[in-house]
Design a protein around this motif. Structure first.
Motif, mmCIF file in Angstrom:
data_model
loop_
_atom_site.group_PDB
_atom_site.id
_atom_site.type_symbol
_atom_site.label_atom_id
_atom_site.label_comp_id
_atom_site.label_asym_id
_atom_site.label_seq_id
_atom_site.Cartn_x
_atom_site.Cartn_y
_atom_site.Cartn_z
ATOM 1 N N LYS A 3 5.161 -8.392 10.556
ATOM 2 C CA LYS A 3 5.149 -7.516 8.961
ATOM 3 C C LYS A 3 3.931 -7.285 8.825
ATOM 4 O O LYS A 3 2.864 -6.927 9.127
ATOM 5 N N VAL A 4 3.967 -6.103 8.220
ATOM 6 C CA VAL A 4 3.108 -4.533 8.809
ATOM 7 C C VAL A 4 3.050 -4.095 7.356
ATOM 8 O O VAL A 4 2.137 -3.996 6.760
ATOM 9 N N LYS A 6 2.465 -5.826 4.696
ATOM 10 C CA LYS A 6 1.336 -6.543 3.862
ATOM 11 C C LYS A 6 0.141 -5.371 3.503
ATOM 12 O O LYS A 6 -1.335 -6.334 3.172
ATOM 13 N N SER A 7 -0.150 -4.801 4.729
ATOM 14 C CA SER A 7 -1.432 -4.571 5.085
ATOM 15 C C SER A 7 -1.762 -2.863 4.542
ATOM 16 O O SER A 7 -2.033 -2.057 6.337
ATOM 17 N N TRP A 9 -2.997 0.380 4.415
ATOM 18 C CA TRP A 9 -4.086 1.767 3.596
ATOM 19 C C TRP A 9 -3.742 2.923 3.285
ATOM 20 O O TRP A 9 -3.170 3.674 4.433
ATOM 21 N N ARG A 75 1.346 6.143 13.978
ATOM 22 C CA ARG A 75 3.038 5.916 13.741
ATOM 23 C C ARG A 75 3.406 4.650 13.235
ATOM 24 O O ARG A 75 1.805 3.549 14.303
ATOM 25 N N PRO A 76 3.783 4.064 12.682
ATOM 26 C CA PRO A 76 4.166 4.252 11.594
ATOM 27 C C PRO A 76 3.555 4.614 10.034
ATOM 28 O O PRO A 76 2.497 4.411 10.449
ATOM 29 N N GLN B 46 -4.910 -11.200 3.791
ATOM 30 C CA GLN B 46 -5.694 -10.076 3.816
ATOM 31 C C GLN B 46 -5.820 -9.649 5.818
ATOM 32 O O GLN B 46 -5.177 -8.764 6.015
ATOM 33 N N TYR B 49 -3.816 -10.391 7.682
ATOM 34 C CA TYR B 49 -2.161 -9.210 7.801
ATOM 35 C C TYR B 49 -2.997 -7.707 8.420
ATOM 36 O O TYR B 49 -2.032 -7.056 8.835
ATOM 37 N N ASP B 50 -4.030 -7.471 8.226
ATOM 38 C CA ASP B 50 -4.481 -6.342 8.903
ATOM 39 C C ASP B 50 -4.697 -6.524 10.153
ATOM 40 O O ASP B 50 -4.138 -5.037 10.394
ATOM 41 N N VAL B 52 -2.836 -7.769 12.498
ATOM 42 C CA VAL B 52 -1.566 -7.818 12.786
ATOM 43 C C VAL B 52 -0.627 -6.267 12.708
ATOM 44 O O VAL B 52 -0.280 -5.380 13.802
ATOM 45 N N LYS B 53 -0.941 -5.473 11.434
ATOM 46 C CA LYS B 53 -0.468 -4.667 11.477
ATOM 47 C C LYS B 53 -1.165 -3.486 12.632
ATOM 48 O O LYS B 53 -1.095 -2.762 12.942
ATOM 49 N N LEU B 54 -2.811 -3.801 12.153
ATOM 50 C CA LEU B 54 -3.667 -3.237 13.445
ATOM 51 C C LEU B 54 -2.483 -2.593 15.378
ATOM 52 O O LEU B 54 -3.118 -2.317 15.761
ATOM 53 N N LEU B 55 -2.454 -4.064 15.665
ATOM 54 C CA LEU B 55 -1.954 -4.327 16.832
ATOM 55 C C LEU B 55 -0.556 -3.664 16.778
ATOM 56 O O LEU B 55 0.016 -3.624 17.788
ATOM 57 N N ASN B 56 -0.160 -3.079 15.564
ATOM 58 C CA ASN B 56 1.765 -3.148 15.452
ATOM 59 C C ASN B 56 1.352 -1.467 15.148
ATOM 60 O O ASN B 56 2.158 -0.567 15.218
ATOM 61 N N LYS B 57 0.232 -0.728 15.303
ATOM 62 C CA LYS B 57 0.053 0.735 15.037
ATOM 63 C C LYS B 57 0.231 1.670 16.755
ATOM 64 O O LYS B 57 -0.321 0.541 17.396
ATOM 65 N N LEU B 209 -9.876 -0.995 16.484
ATOM 66 C CA LEU B 209 -10.471 -1.834 15.913
ATOM 67 C C LEU B 209 -9.845 -3.034 15.221
ATOM 68 O O LEU B 209 -10.680 -3.636 15.119
ATOM 69 N N LYS B 213 -12.432 -5.697 14.879
ATOM 70 C CA LYS B 213 -12.172 -6.768 13.707
ATOM 71 C C LYS B 213 -12.900 -8.408 13.948
ATOM 72 O O LYS B 213 -13.567 -9.935 13.776
#
Ligand code: SF4
Lengths: 176, 291
Positions: A3-4, A6-7, A9, A75-76, B46, B49-50, B52-57, B209, B213
């Motif tokens: 899940k992206v 939730k964060s 920026w 991206r995304p 949080q 979540y940040d 996991v998001k960073l790994l998906n970018k 990043l 972290k």
């Protein structure tokens, strides 16, 4: 994967505006509206941003800046135009130096109307952007899963689903 | 033999558990900060979540060397923490810890971006500020216990804080600088903006990043672990006391973070050396006299 949404920026850029919307965006991040409860962080670094939030219109001078910020974001990514100025140029539209709204320079996904846009509607815009952000990420993963093991794209810098589709379209057009 | 297994478990627990604990602490810090400001604040998870998001970018590489250097930074950080929790030589542990700081400097300076380079030199200044306190600390441990061996230091009959109150004070001060808590967040800030965009992390995106972290989480657990050593003694109650002290310090750090504005690096340097010289120095002299 994962899940992206939730964060998200934020990267906020204030273009050619009266600064009204600029202040409203800041208000969205203050204790009263507290955008951080959705994980929103207002970052100043395009390399770390997910959502580009543009207030104010685009003129000759800031067009290259906005374009560069957009290009620097990995991206995304999702772009939100906040306020009438960013949506269409607003009261400044007819000025000699104006190019128009933010969509004159970069592709806009979400339009938040209002002069100035209220913090509530800005929040709403952010939430819509967050959904889109998740959707784009999922689409990319789906594509990767379906095309697993296939030969990669020619250009090593091109690696998202959208780029691959675009590449194929271009190839098809060239063949025809 | 028995103890060796015990300490090996300590190291494994650190390597596996520290990211989770560090992540929770990071989340708690953000939540507590928000509550102090009258906000609801982000969820406790949080930072995860940040991450996991960073790994998906998408990975945008400014300089390929950065990933390698950041990986080394992370590995060294894990190593120094594991050395500490497995009861190795304390002096060695602190030396490895200093080396990690240098790797962060290199990671920030390789992309040769103006913001990141400037922040990198500030990171070096931060290191100059906290290093004396950390190194003197191992001297303090030696004078109080007669050994650099962490296992001997961990199993004292009286808590070390009795002999080393000055060292604890200057270590805590150094910790504020090391954890980049405002007013000493000159090289990078946890909060939204900095005058140098994002300081040392300006040119780190996505995967890089995330690595940074992760290293921060390891670092946090390690540094709070060192505080616990001041409190721990051979009785079991001291474990509870150590946890309590860590929690109080955690709270105070968040409070300091929220009530102080960033200082100039000159002030940071002067202040940190003054505190180290006064607290550690006086403590050192007294220890040398009574021993
Ligand atoms: S939309 Fe209205 S308030 Fe917002 S920047 Fe334009 S003129 Fe100012």
């Amino acid at each position: 994967m994962g899940k992206v949404k939730k964060s998200p920026w934020l990267l906020h850029y204030d273009g050619s505006s009266c600064n009204g919307c600029d202040i409203e965006v800041l208000a969205t991040l203050t204790p009263v509206y507290d955008a951080e409860r959705f994980g929103v962080v207002n970052t100043g670094d395009p390399l770390q941003a997910d959502i580009l939030m543009i207030t104010g219109g685009i003129n000759q001078q800031n067009a290259p800046v906005v374009k560069q910020l957009y290009d620097q974001m990995p991206r995304p990514k999702v772009v939100v135009a906040v306020g009438t100025c960013a949506c269409s140029g607003g009261v400044f539209r007819e000025c000699y130096n104006m190019l128009g709204g933010a969509d004159s320079t970069v592709p806009i996904d979400i339009y938040v109307p209002g002069c100035a846009a209220r913090p509530e509607s800005i929040m709403d815009g952010i939430m819509k952007a967050v959904e889109l952000f998740q959707k784009r990420s999922d689409e990319h993963d789906q594509y990767e899963k379906e095309h697993k093991g296939e030969a990669g794209p020619v250009d090593p810098n091109i690696n998202t689903a959208r780029d691959k589709v675009k590449m194929q379209e271009m190839k098809g057009a060239a063949d025809a | 033999m028995n103890h060796t297994i015990f300490y090996a478990i300590g190291a494994v627990l650190y390597i596996v558990g520290a990211p989770f604990l560090g992540c929770l602490m990071d989340g708690a810090e953000r939540k507590l900060s928000a509550r102090m400001q009258g906000r609801i604040g982000p969820p406790l998870l949080q930072p995860w979540y940040d991450f996991v998001k960073l790994l998906n970018k998408q990975v945008v590489t400014v300089d390929r060397a950065q990933f390698f250097i950041l990986t080394s930074y992370l590995v060294l950080m894990v190593m120094s923490g594991a050395m500490f929790f497995s009861g190795n030589d304390l002096l060695m542990t602190f030396f490895v810890l200093s080396t990690t700081g240098t790797f962060l400097y290199f990671a920030a300076i390789v992309p040769s971006s103006p913001y990141s380079s400037m922040a990198a030199s500030r990171e070096l200044i931060q290191e100059v500020c906290y290093e004396p306190a950390v190194l003197l600390l191992s001297v303090g441990f030696y004078l109080a216990t007669g050994t650099f061996n962490a296992r001997a230091v961990f199993s004292q009959n009286t808590s070390l804080v009795v002999f080393l109150p000055g060292f604890l004070a200057s270590y805590l001060f150094a910790m504020i600088i090391k954890l980049r808590i405002s007013p000493f967040d000159v090289s990078t800030s946890h909060h939204a903006h900095q005058e140098l965009v994002q300081g040392v992390t300006t040119e780190m995106g996505a995967r890089n990043l995330a690595l940074f972290k992760l290293a921060e989480w390891y670092e946090m657990v390690f540094l709070y672990g060192v505080v616990a050593v001041f409190i721990l003694n051979s009785s079991l109650v001291s474990v509870l006391a150590a946890i309590l002290v860590d929690l109080v310090i955690f709270f105070c750090f968040v409070l300091i973070d929220n009530t102080n504005a960033r200082v100039k690096w000159e002030n940071m340097l002067g202040l940190s050396w003054a505190v180290t010289g006064l607290c550690s120095g006086v403590n050192l002299l007294i220890l040398m006299m009574i021993r």
